[in-house]
Scaffold this motif. Structure first.
Motif, PDB file in Angstrom:
ATOM      1  N   HIS A  13      12.798   1.936  15.002  1.00 27.95           N
ATOM      2  CA  HIS A  13      11.441   2.309  14.572  1.00 27.95           C
ATOM      3  C   HIS A  13      11.467   3.282  13.389  1.00 27.95           C
ATOM      4  O   HIS A  13      10.540   4.065  13.206  1.00 27.95           O
ATOM      5  N   PHE A  16       8.392   3.594  10.910  1.00 31.49           N
ATOM      6  CA  PHE A  16       7.166   4.164  11.496  1.00 31.49           C
ATOM      7  C   PHE A  16       7.369   5.627  11.871  1.00 31.49           C
ATOM      8  O   PHE A  16       6.446   6.445  11.729  1.00 31.49           O
ATOM      9  N   THR A  20       5.119   8.695  10.404  1.00 33.53           N
ATOM     10  CA  THR A  20       4.471   9.692  11.259  1.00 33.53           C
ATOM     11  C   THR A  20       4.906  11.099  10.878  1.00 33.53           C
ATOM     12  O   THR A  20       4.085  12.027  10.819  1.00 33.53           O
ATOM     13  N   GLY A 126      -1.278   4.008  17.123  1.00 32.25           N
ATOM     14  CA  GLY A 126      -0.310   3.900  16.038  1.00 32.25           C
ATOM     15  C   GLY A 126      -0.145   2.502  15.499  1.00 32.25           C
ATOM     16  O   GLY A 126       0.043   2.311  14.286  1.00 32.25           O
ATOM     17  N   ASP A 127      -0.195   1.486  16.369  1.00 31.14           N
ATOM     18  CA  ASP A 127      -0.002   0.111  15.906  1.00 31.14           C
ATOM     19  C   ASP A 127      -1.313  -0.551  15.491  1.00 31.14           C
ATOM     20  O   ASP A 127      -1.329  -1.734  15.115  1.00 31.14           O
ATOM     21  N   GLN A 139       4.913   2.579  18.881  1.00 29.02           N
ATOM     22  CA  GLN A 139       4.187   3.150  17.750  1.00 29.02           C
ATOM     23  C   GLN A 139       3.107   4.118  18.216  1.00 29.02           C
ATOM     24  O   GLN A 139       2.933   5.198  17.635  1.00 29.02           O
TER      25      GLN A 139
END
Length: 281
Positions: A13, A16, A20, A126-127, A139
């Protein structure tokens, strides 16, 4: 196991997590560290029905000195769970399923183990699929951890803690000032004047606290290790009020940093080569 799982989660990940970190100012390795310590990246999220857990703790908490305040806390979390489920899944079958989803023995949910109230206040989609699902969406979990720490005062670029000066005077002064409360009652400049810590290029006005960490010694007793916690240490304590928890997150994050990971990988390879040579002999 945890270190390798952390590397794998970060690699899977990476984009992402970095996104963040850039948006929240929270270090990527700290986000990865928290999710690892909480559930080993989703491997251990708990098997207790959240609704039942919160009802039991909210109305039949064990007889302890803080029974009343703890019951109020869990009743509030039960109310938050109902609000959360009604907001996200108002239809009857889904609403019931949401109430009966599983979590920890204290009612925490998903990869980052958020209580229902924290999901309501700090959870992030998040997604961007239209819902916050901390059980199944990495996410959502990553974005929510970053947002939680940001909203609780995370300061980008500031260390989590500083070590004490390696002197008897520093240790004695820290022992005198430590009170076990996760509150920044000192300014870093004052602790520097007490010869407890170096400023380390930080402002003298930086809020600070003395953290006491009892640990076992070689004689079967325990020693107290002291460090100076800064604002990011306190932000982690808002996630879990244990000093041990905050320090564990900080130290695991240090190990996960790319430069540290590369160093460990190199050391492991060198060690492996030495073992192979030895076995040939």
């Amino acid at each position: 196991m945890l270190f390798r799982s952390g590397q794998e989660f970060w690699q899977k990940h990476r984009a992402f997590i970095q996104k963040t970190a850039d948006e929240t100012g929270v270090d990527a390795e700290v986000i990865v560290s928290i999710i690892g310590i909480e559930t080993i990246y989703g491997k251990q999220t708990g098997g207790f029905p959240v609704k039942n857990t919160l009802i039991t703790l909210g109305f039949d908490y064990p007889e302890t000195p803080n029974k009343t305040s703890r019951e109020i806390l869990f009743r509030n979390q039960l109310q938050d769970l109902i609000t959360l489920c009604w907001r996200d899944t108002p239809k009857a079958p889904e609403f019931k399923s949401c109430l009966n989803q599983t979590g920890s023995y204290a009612g925490a949910i998903g990869l980052p183990q958020f209580m229902p109230g924290s999901i309501l206040r700090y959870g992030v989609d998040g997604d961007r699929d239209g819902k916050i699902d901390l059980r199944n969406s990495p996410q959502d979990a990553i974005a929510s951890v970053g947002n939680f720490l940001k909203q609780h005062g995370w300061v980008h670029g500031e260390p989590i803690y500083l070590p004490l000066l390696d002197t008897v005077q520093a240790n004695e002064a820290a022992s005198r000032l430590a009170d076990g409360e996760p509150q920044a009652k000192f300014k870093l400049g004052d602790l520097a004047k007490e010869k407890i810590v170096d400023l380390n290029h930080l402002s003298e006005d930086t809020p600070s606290l003395i953290v006491d960490l009892p640990s076992p010694n070689n004689q079967g007793g325990s020693d107290i290790k002291y460090i100076v916690g800064l604002r990011n240490f306190i932000a982690i304590c808002e996630y879990n009020r244990s000093f041990f928890y905050a320090q564990s997150v900080a130290e695991f994050a240090e190990i996960l940093r790319p430069e540290k990971s590369a160093s460990q990988e190199t050391s492991a390879k060198k060690s492996g080569k030495k073992q192979k040579r030895a076995s040939k002999k």
